[in-house]
Write an enzyme that holds these catalytic residues in place. Sequence first.
Site, PDB file in Angstrom:
ATOM      1  N   ALA A   1      40.987  52.214  34.124  1.00 45.95           N
ATOM      2  CA  ALA A   1      41.443  53.101  35.389  1.00 45.95           C
ATOM      3  C   ALA A   1      41.943  54.414  34.944  1.00 45.95           C
ATOM      4  O   ALA A   1      42.873  54.155  33.967  1.00 45.95           O
ATOM      5  CB  ALA A   1      42.203  52.262  36.309  1.00 45.95           C
TER       6      ALA A   1
ATOM      7  N   GLN B   1      32.763  48.096  38.604  1.00 41.22           N
ATOM      8  CA  GLN B   1      33.969  46.843  38.617  1.00 41.22           C
ATOM      9  C   GLN B   1      34.660  46.846  40.042  1.00 41.22           C
ATOM     10  O   GLN B   1      34.975  47.960  40.236  1.00 41.22           O
ATOM     11  CB  GLN B   1      34.952  47.019  37.416  1.00 41.22           C
ATOM     12  CG  GLN B   1      35.721  45.839  37.558  1.00 41.22           C
ATOM     13  CD  GLN B   1      36.972  46.136  36.321  1.00 41.22           C
ATOM     14  OE1 GLN B   1      37.693  46.671  36.485  1.00 41.22           O
ATOM     15  NE2 GLN B   1      36.837  45.089  35.413  1.00 41.22           N
TER      16      GLN B   1
ATOM     17  N   CYS C   1      43.159  42.424  34.943  1.00 41.06           N
ATOM     18  CA  CYS C   1      44.184  43.431  34.868  1.00 41.06           C
ATOM     19  C   CYS C   1      45.412  42.879  35.258  1.00 41.06           C
ATOM     20  O   CYS C   1      45.798  41.977  36.190  1.00 41.06           O
ATOM     21  CB  CYS C   1      43.808  44.484  36.168  1.00 41.06           C
ATOM     22  SG  CYS C   1      44.937  45.860  36.473  1.00 41.06           S
TER      23      CYS C   1
ATOM     24  N   HIS D   1      39.385  39.378  27.146  1.00 43.75           N
ATOM     25  CA  HIS D   1      40.479  40.147  26.467  1.00 43.75           C
ATOM     26  C   HIS D   1      41.179  39.041  25.828  1.00 43.75           C
ATOM     27  O   HIS D   1      41.983  38.099  26.568  1.00 43.75           O
ATOM     28  CB  HIS D   1      41.190  40.898  27.529  1.00 43.75           C
ATOM     29  CG  HIS D   1      42.415  41.551  27.007  1.00 43.75           C
ATOM     30  ND1 HIS D   1      43.062  42.388  27.570  1.00 43.75           N
ATOM     31  CD2 HIS D   1      42.535  41.687  25.857  1.00 43.75           C
ATOM     32  CE1 HIS D   1      44.238  43.146  26.765  1.00 43.75           C
ATOM     33  NE2 HIS D   1      43.674  42.665  25.677  1.00 43.75           N
TER      34      HIS D   1
HETATM   35  C1  FMN Z   1      44.820  52.683  30.989  1.00 37.39           C
HETATM   36  C2  FMN Z   1      44.002  51.561  30.821  1.00 37.39           C
HETATM   37  C3  FMN Z   1      43.422  51.002  32.046  1.00 37.39           C
HETATM   38  C4  FMN Z   1      42.779  49.712  32.327  1.00 37.39           C
HETATM   39  N1  FMN Z   1      42.119  49.562  33.303  1.00 37.39           N
HETATM   40  C5  FMN Z   1      41.302  48.708  33.504  1.00 37.39           C
HETATM   41  C6  FMN Z   1      40.281  48.401  34.535  1.00 37.39           C
HETATM   42  O1  FMN Z   1      40.369  49.416  35.584  1.00 37.39           O
HETATM   43  N2  FMN Z   1      39.758  47.058  34.869  1.00 37.39           N
HETATM   44  C7  FMN Z   1      39.737  46.546  33.638  1.00 37.39           C
HETATM   45  O2  FMN Z   1      39.166  45.222  33.719  1.00 37.39           O
HETATM   46  N3  FMN Z   1      40.548  46.472  32.522  1.00 37.39           N
HETATM   47  C8  FMN Z   1      41.259  47.641  32.568  1.00 37.39           C
HETATM   48  N4  FMN Z   1      42.089  47.737  31.188  1.00 37.39           N
HETATM   49  C9  FMN Z   1      41.922  46.893  30.319  1.00 37.39           C
HETATM   50  C10 FMN Z   1      40.727  47.269  29.380  1.00 37.39           C
HETATM   51  O3  FMN Z   1      39.305  47.230  29.717  1.00 37.39           O
HETATM   52  C11 FMN Z   1      40.809  46.163  28.038  1.00 37.39           C
HETATM   53  O4  FMN Z   1      40.630  44.982  28.336  1.00 37.39           O
HETATM   54  C12 FMN Z   1      41.962  46.302  27.270  1.00 37.39           C
HETATM   55  O5  FMN Z   1      42.336  47.661  26.992  1.00 37.39           O
HETATM   56  C13 FMN Z   1      41.945  45.678  25.839  1.00 37.39           C
HETATM   57  O6  FMN Z   1      40.820  46.229  25.206  1.00 37.39           O
HETATM   58  P1  FMN Z   1      41.259  47.413  24.085  1.00 37.39           P
HETATM   59  O7  FMN Z   1      42.047  46.888  23.098  1.00 37.39           O
HETATM   60  O8  FMN Z   1      39.670  47.823  23.356  1.00 37.39           O
HETATM   61  O9  FMN Z   1      41.834  48.691  24.704  1.00 37.39           O
HETATM   62  C14 FMN Z   1      42.677  48.943  31.267  1.00 37.39           C
HETATM   63  C15 FMN Z   1      43.391  49.207  30.047  1.00 37.39           C
HETATM   64  C16 FMN Z   1      43.792  50.429  29.793  1.00 37.39           C
HETATM   65  C17 FMN Z   1      44.982  50.707  28.587  1.00 37.39           C
END
Ligand code: FMN
Length: 327
Positions: free
Chosen positions: A18, A70, A100, A169
């Site tokens: 987001a 989503q 989330c 995750h």
């Molecule tokens: C700023 C930010 C916004 C996020 N917004 C969402 C979202 O809208 N929907 C969602 O399912 N996960 C969201 N996430 C989680 C990410 O999709 C992901 O699961 C999480 O960052 C772990 O992956 P990474 O280590 O590759 O960043 C968000 C993460 C961050 C850092």
Amino acid sequence: MRIGQYQLKNCLIAAPMAGITDRPFRSLCYHMGAGMTVSEMLSSNPQVWKTDKSRLRMVHSDEPGVRSVQIAGSDPDEMAAAAKINVDNGAQIIDINMGCPAKKVNRKLAGSALLRYPELVEKILSAVVNTVDVPVTLKIRTGWSPEERNCVEIAQLAERCGIQALTIHGRTRTCLFNGEAEYDNIRAVKQTVAIPIIANGDITDPLKARAVLEYTGADALMIGRAAQGRPWIFREIQHYLETGKLLPPMPLGDVQHLMGEHIRELHDFYGQGKGVRIARKHVSWYLKEHAPADQFRRSFNAIEDASEQLEALEAYFENFCVNKEKS
Ligand SMILES: Cc1cc2nc3c(=O)[nH]c(=O)nc-3n(C[C@H](O)[C@H](O)[C@H](O)COP(=O)(O)O)c2cc1C
């Protein structure tokens, strides 16, 4: 990697984030090698759909690649209605957010808070799957807390409800983003269900990507924060998975060009005022590897005008290259 009728060009998916994975950033990730991108989360509450924020978050039929949208919420009927509206607007896959950890989202019993209520999860998944005729996917954490890790149970339930791919995750809700993501539970889920599993969390480079794929047996990887300021990470990982060799670093001139195009797209997409503000965080990510950029970032963040932003970036790179030649 296949999700329902959609064959992706590879197994690398850009995570929904987001405020970050807006349309310009999703297009960029796709062109830089992501096999698919997922939109920022949209609330299932129809009262907020007319806001500028939600309107801009909706997908558009001319977006490149498979369009996954989503949605987040906790009322099964509302979620089903939101799914239908998004499919009517061009979504080809509906992804349900149960990962989330944000307090604002969890207070309304949505996002990862739902993992504590499997019966409600089942109602939501069934309602959405039975309402739309596109594949429905689910994104979860491994559970609410290390003591309440129920991702295997949720995965089985999701499979029974007709969910066509599951992203996990490797942290629990109470872990927020602390510590390191773990992959044991993703591996356990993969060994339990037959639907495609997408491993997510802390995948930061090609070597880690291959290690996580091999360890978990997952069908695909989802990458979020590591793509901020480095959308070409998808191409780097894909190349390594295919050849076992690392690509050389992206030439500075290419970084400059790509960043300039990205910033221009943000100005066009959001309009000057908001575009300029949103561009600041992306520029700061792009430049985080450049040690001398701190002072530049401060002056860059004070700029309020779109063309001034672009000129400042050009001047920055010119100076950077001159200084590099001198040293
Ligand atoms: C700023 C930010 C916004 C996020 N917004 C969402 C979202 O809208 N929907 C969602 O399912 N996960 C969201 N996430 C989680 C990410 O999709 C992901 O699961 C999480 O960052 C772990 O992956 P990474 O280590 O590759 O960043 C968000 C993460 C961050 C850092």
